[in-house]
Design a protein around this motif. Sequence first.
Motif, short mmCIF file in Angstrom:
data_model
loop_
_atom_site.label_atom_id
_atom_site.label_comp_id
_atom_site.label_asym_id
_atom_site.label_seq_id
_atom_site.Cartn_x
_atom_site.Cartn_y
_atom_site.Cartn_z
N ALA A 34 0.83 -1.20 0.00
CA ALA A 34 0.00 0.00 0.00
C ALA A 34 0.87 1.26 0.00
CB ALA A 34 -0.93 0.01 1.20
N ASP A 35 0.58 2.16 -0.93
CA ASP A 35 1.16 3.50 -0.90
C ASP A 35 0.25 4.40 -0.09
OD1 ASP A 35 3.13 2.58 -2.62
OD2 ASP A 35 2.14 3.36 -4.42
N CYS A 36 0.82 5.36 0.63
CA CYS A 36 0.03 6.28 1.46
C CYS A 36 0.35 7.72 1.07
CB CYS A 36 0.34 6.08 2.94
SG CYS A 36 -0.20 4.50 3.59
N THR A 45 -4.77 8.76 2.24
CA THR A 45 -5.27 7.94 1.14
C THR A 45 -4.37 6.73 0.99
OG1 THR A 45 -6.20 9.85 -0.04
CG2 THR A 45 -5.76 7.88 -1.34
N ASP A 47 -3.46 3.49 -1.40
CA ASP A 47 -3.57 2.84 -2.71
C ASP A 47 -2.89 1.47 -2.62
OD1 ASP A 47 -4.98 4.83 -3.88
OD2 ASP A 47 -3.35 5.63 -5.10
N GLU A 49 -1.83 -2.16 -4.24
CA GLU A 49 -1.58 -2.90 -5.46
C GLU A 49 -2.46 -4.15 -5.45
OE1 GLU A 49 2.56 -3.70 -5.67
OE2 GLU A 49 3.13 -1.59 -5.82
N LEU A 81 -12.69 -0.28 0.15
CA LEU A 81 -11.69 -0.25 -0.92
C LEU A 81 -12.43 -0.24 -2.25
CD1 LEU A 81 -8.99 -2.75 0.40
CD2 LEU A 81 -8.56 -0.36 -0.25
N ALA A 84 -9.46 2.02 -8.33
CA ALA A 84 -8.85 3.32 -8.57
C ALA A 84 -8.07 3.37 -9.88
CB ALA A 84 -7.92 3.68 -7.41
N ARG A 88 -5.15 -0.91 -9.03
CA ARG A 88 -5.11 -0.54 -7.61
C ARG A 88 -6.51 -0.44 -7.02
NH1 ARG A 88 -0.49 2.21 -5.52
NH2 ARG A 88 1.30 1.89 -6.88
N ARG A 90 -8.42 1.60 -3.69
CA ARG A 90 -8.16 2.81 -2.89
C ARG A 90 -9.13 2.92 -1.72
NH1 ARG A 90 -7.52 8.00 -6.36
NH2 ARG A 90 -5.48 6.99 -6.58
#
Length: 303
Positions: A34-36, A45, A47, A49, A81, A84, A88, A90
């Motif tokens: 997860a990217d934040c 937020t 995101d 994978e 979720l 997105a 991904r 989100r």
Amino acid sequence: MTTSADLPLRPGIPRPLPAPDGAGRPEEPAAPRADCIADSAGGLTFDIEAPGRAESWDAALLLRRRGVDGDGPAGELRLPLVPAGDGRLRAVLPSTVALPEGRWDAYEAAPGAEPVRLVPGVNDLRTIVERHPAPGRGSVAVRIPYTTKHGNLSVRSWLRAPHAEAGDLHVRDGGLAVEGRLYGAVPGPGAVVEARCRRDPSEVRTVPVAADGTRFSCTLPYPEFAGPWQGGDEPWDLWLRPSAGAGAVRIARILDDVADKKAVFGYPARPLSTPRGPALIGPYCTVDNDLSVRVTEPAAGKS
């Protein structure tokens, strides 16, 4: 934004089966990454994978607060979720959704399956590096995503009302000068900073505060801490009492992008002469990023 744990969920889309390794045993599936992204208001937020699952509408981001049993807003929060694009899913945690203070472990939750811990991708925290909330706000909410010692994704949350943010610290031979800003209140007549001995709460050292609007400053004379020291490691916690008779507010440094400052920020210790012999004294950040002063033995202070 819906945040209820009672979201209508349809049957989950199964994850792709992992390919067997050379020994013929199935490989462990890779943990979702997860990217934040943090916004200046305190929202996050996430995101995730999700190749093969990027069109799924049945999963949720689950945040679980450590040390709290059971679900409900105090111990568990679900965020939907949604697709997105770009493979991904989100989830959004708005600044308007309260997240009680503590450490929250992040999971992906799908119907019929055990939640899976998320691992961190890229954390974009540029908007909170030097965050300055409006001084008139009644409370300050801070959420910082970070990597745990086991390599998982968690969120450190603070929710304080009022909040005393420590600014510049000036370490001198005779004392510590502290500057800061108060949110949710204004220092008034009788404002003081209290240093409270953690070993013996009846031991309190008080110094007057100089105020300019919501800004405050004071100087803690180090010799004041010499008498009570009984050897070993002795912390004193710093509190701001905005005015005579007002409740005290813990002084902390939380308005940036560093979740755990104790291992990152170091401040010099100064020699202190005490009735028990030589000691060292200096400021430090606790595990909760609160500001304290510690008196310790010279050997321990140099380790």
